[in-house]
Design an enzyme around this catalytic site. Structure first.
Site, PDB file in Angstrom:
ATOM      1  N   HIS A   1      -7.780   3.173  -2.230  1.00 26.27           N
ATOM      2  CA  HIS A   1      -7.076   2.905  -0.975  1.00 26.27           C
ATOM      3  C   HIS A   1      -6.841   4.195  -0.194  1.00 26.27           C
ATOM      4  CE1 HIS A   1      -5.830  -0.217  -3.951  1.00 26.27           C
ATOM      5  NE2 HIS A   1      -6.125  -1.012  -2.943  1.00 26.27           N
TER       6      HIS A   1
ATOM      7  N   HIS B   1       0.621   6.553  -0.731  1.00 24.92           N
ATOM      8  CA  HIS B   1       0.924   5.720   0.445  1.00 24.92           C
ATOM      9  C   HIS B   1       2.268   6.085   1.079  1.00 24.92           C
ATOM     10  CE1 HIS B   1      -2.556   3.242  -0.150  1.00 24.92           C
ATOM     11  NE2 HIS B   1      -2.181   2.848  -1.349  1.00 24.92           N
TER      12      HIS B   1
ATOM     13  N   ASP C   1      -8.861   3.171  -9.210  1.00 26.69           N
ATOM     14  CA  ASP C   1      -9.085   1.771  -8.838  1.00 26.69           C
ATOM     15  C   ASP C   1     -10.436   1.576  -8.145  1.00 26.69           C
ATOM     16  OD1 ASP C   1      -7.940   3.279  -6.794  1.00 26.69           O
ATOM     17  OD2 ASP C   1      -6.241   1.925  -6.477  1.00 26.69           O
TER      18      ASP C   1
ATOM     19  N   ASP D   1      -8.520   7.813  -4.653  1.00 28.21           N
ATOM     20  CA  ASP D   1      -8.037   6.458  -4.904  1.00 28.21           C
ATOM     21  C   ASP D   1      -8.853   5.492  -4.023  1.00 28.21           C
ATOM     22  OD1 ASP D   1      -5.233   4.991  -5.967  1.00 28.21           O
ATOM     23  OD2 ASP D   1      -6.059   4.067  -4.152  1.00 28.21           O
TER      24      ASP D   1
HETATM   25  N1  Q9C Z   1      -5.074  -7.755  -0.955  1.00 29.95           N
HETATM   26  C1  Q9C Z   1      -2.284   2.220  -4.942  1.00 29.95           C
HETATM   27  O1  Q9C Z   1      -3.369   2.061  -5.442  1.00 29.95           O
HETATM   28  N2  Q9C Z   1      -1.607  -4.602  -2.303  1.00 29.95           N
HETATM   29  N3  Q9C Z   1      -1.705   1.282  -4.191  1.00 29.95           N
HETATM   30  C2  Q9C Z   1      -2.893  -4.817  -1.748  1.00 29.95           C
HETATM   31  C3  Q9C Z   1      -4.696  -6.393  -1.254  1.00 29.95           C
HETATM   32  C4  Q9C Z   1      -1.127  -3.250  -2.378  1.00 29.95           C
HETATM   33  C5  Q9C Z   1      -2.348   0.024  -3.903  1.00 29.95           C
HETATM   34  C6  Q9C Z   1      -3.224  -6.254  -1.550  1.00 29.95           C
HETATM   35  C7  Q9C Z   1      -2.080  -2.282  -3.004  1.00 29.95           C
HETATM   36  C8  Q9C Z   1      -1.465  -0.902  -3.151  1.00 29.95           C
HETATM   37  C9  Q9C Z   1      -1.506   3.464  -5.210  1.00 29.95           C
HETATM   38 ZN    ZN Z   2      -5.209   2.499  -4.823  1.00 20.28          ZN
END
Ligand code: Q9C
Ligand code: ZN
Length: 344
Positions: free
Chosen positions: A197, A159, A284, A195
Site C-alpha cells: 500500500h 499510513h 503484503d 509495502d
Molecule cells: N479493500 C498496511 O499494510 N484495508 N495497512 C484495506 C481493502 C486497510 C493496510 C481494505 C488496509 C491497510 C500497513
Molecule cells: Zn500494506
C-alpha cells in the site's frame, strides 16, 4: 543485524475493522509478530528491547494535539458511555469544515482518522508508542555505527500522517526513524517504501522537505487502498519538489514488473545520494496475502534484500504490513538474511 522488539505490541488486540461492508477482526494481528519473532530466533538474529526514548521525540514528526488525542481516545470513548469499537463514522470530506476539531469523541475520531479500518482499543497507545520506540532505537543504533537494524514494529506506521491515523497505523515509525537519523548525524535520508500500500503518511510528512527523499512501490491507488494518494504525478512541493517518487503498479504485478520498478527506485536513491536509508518493509506484496494483489513468491524476498543491500547505505528496516501469517516469518527473514549477506 539486530532486531528490536517490544512485547507491548500485544496490548493492541481484539479490534474490529469495517471491511467490504462488514465488521471483521483486523487482518493486522499480534500473531503476525509472534511468527516473525520465531523466524528471527530460528535464524539466530539477536532480538533486543527498545530504549526508553522520551515521548517528546514523537513531536519531531507528529502534531502535539494528535499525540494527546491518541493517548486518550479510548478513555474518552468509555467516559462518554460508549460500548463497542472505537471507530469513526464520519469524515470532513469536500464541502465540510476541517478547521474545527469537534470536542465530542465521535467528531474527534472523524477529524483525526481517515478510514474505519483502524480501531483504537485500550492498549493501542502503549503498543503504538512502543513500536515508535523500536523504530527510533533502530535509528539510534545505526547512528552509533551499526550497519543496519531491523525494527519489528507493530502496529505498523506508514499510513499515519503528521496528525492523521488510518490503515492500521497510528504513529509513523519509519518517519520517526528517518527524523531520528537526521537529528543525530545524517544530512539526507532516503525512505524506500515497499509495502503493497502507498505510504501516504510518510509522503505527507516529508512532502515539502529536501532532506528526506520518499520513494514508494505500491498497488495503484486507482483500485487499491489508500485510494487517495500515491499517483505518479505526486513529486513533492516547494523545497521537496522532485524528492517524492511514486511507482504505482497494476494489480497482478509479479516479479518481472516489480523488479523493473525496484530498479527505477534504487537508481533514484543513488542519484539522491543519501547518508542513510529507511526501508518501510511491508511484505503484503506476497502472492498469498489476503488483502493485496501482487504476485511475489517467497524466493523473491531474498532478491529484494540483496538489491537493497547493494545500495551499501546504513539502513533501518521497519516492519510495516504483511498479512499472510503462516509465511510472514520466512518472508521477512528472507529479506533480512539476504540484506546481511547470508544465503537464503
Ligand atoms: N479493500 C498496511 O499494510 N484495508 N495497512 C484495506 C481493502 C486497510 C493496510 C481494505 C488496509 C491497510 C500497513
Ligand atoms: Zn500494506
Amino acid at each position: 543485524m539486530k532486531a528490536i522488539h517490544s512485547p507491548l505490541h500485544a496490548r493492541h488486540e481484539g479490534g474490529m475493522e469495517l471491511f467490504r461492508g462488514q465488521l471483521v477482526p483486523t487482518f493486522e494481528t499480534p500473531e503476525r509478530i509472534a511468527v516473525i519473532l520465531s523466524a528471527l530466533e530460528a535464524a539466530h538474529i539477536e532480538v533486543t528491547a527498545p530504549r526508553d526514548i522520551p515521548e517528546s521525540r514523537l513531536l519531531r514528526v507528529h502534531d502535539a494535539e494528535f499525540v494527546t488525542f491518541l493517548r486518550g481516545a479510548h478513555a474518552r470513548w468509555q467516559a462518554e458511555g460508549r460500548q463497542g469499537n472505537v471507530l469513526p463514522s464520519g469524515f470532513p470530506a469536500r464541502g465540510l469544515r476541517r478547521d474545527r476539531k469537534p470536542s465530542g469523541i465521535s467528531g474527534a475520531l472523524g477529524y483525526y482518522a481517515f478510514d474505519a479500518s483502524t480501531p483504537i482499543v485500550a492498549g493501542t497507545w502503549e503498543a503504538a508508542f512502543a513500536a515508535a520506540r523500536c523504530a527510533m532505537t533502530a535509528a539510534a543504533m545505526v547512528s552509533e555505527g551499526e550497519a543496519a537494524a531491523y525494527a519489528l514494529c507493530r502496529p505498523p506506521g506508514h499510513h499515519a500522517g503528521r496528525s492523521t491515523y488510518g490503515g492500521y497505523c497510528y504513529l509513523n515509525n519509519a518517519a520517526l526513524a528517518a527524523q531520528y537519523l537526521l537529528d543525530e548525524r545524517c544530512r539526507r535520508v532516503s525512505v524506500i517504501d515497499i509495502d503493497y500500500h502507498h505510504g501516504n503518511g510518510t509522503q505527507e510528512i516529508f512532502w515539502e522537505r529536501d532532506d528526506v527523499q520518499f520513494v514508494s512501490l505500491h498497488g495503484t491507488p486507482d483500485t487499491e487502498y489508500p485510494w487517495f494518494l500515491g499517483y505518479a504525478d505526486e513529486r513533492g512541493e516547494g523545497r521537496g519538489a522532485g524528492h517524492t517518487l511514486n511507482l504505482p503498479l497494476p494489480t497482478g504485478t509479479g516479479w518481472d514488473g516489480y523488479q523493473a520498478a525496484l530498479g527505477t527506485a534504487l537508481d533514484a536513491i543513488r542519484r539522491y545520494a543519501p547518508d542513510a536509508l529507511v526501508v518501510s518493509l511491508g511484505v503484503d506484496t506476497f502472492a498469498g496475502d489476503p488483502i493485496s494483489a501482487f504476485k511475489l513468491q517467497r524466493e523473491h524476498y531474498p532478491r529484494i534484500g540483496g538489491l537493497l543491500a547493494g545500495l551499501a547505505l546504513p539502513t533501518v528496516l521497519v516492519q510495516e504490513g504483511g498479512y499472510a501469517v503462516a509465511e510472514i516469518g520466512d518472508i521477512v527473514v528472507g529479506v533480512l538474511g539476504a540484506f546481511a549477506g547470508r544465503p537464503a
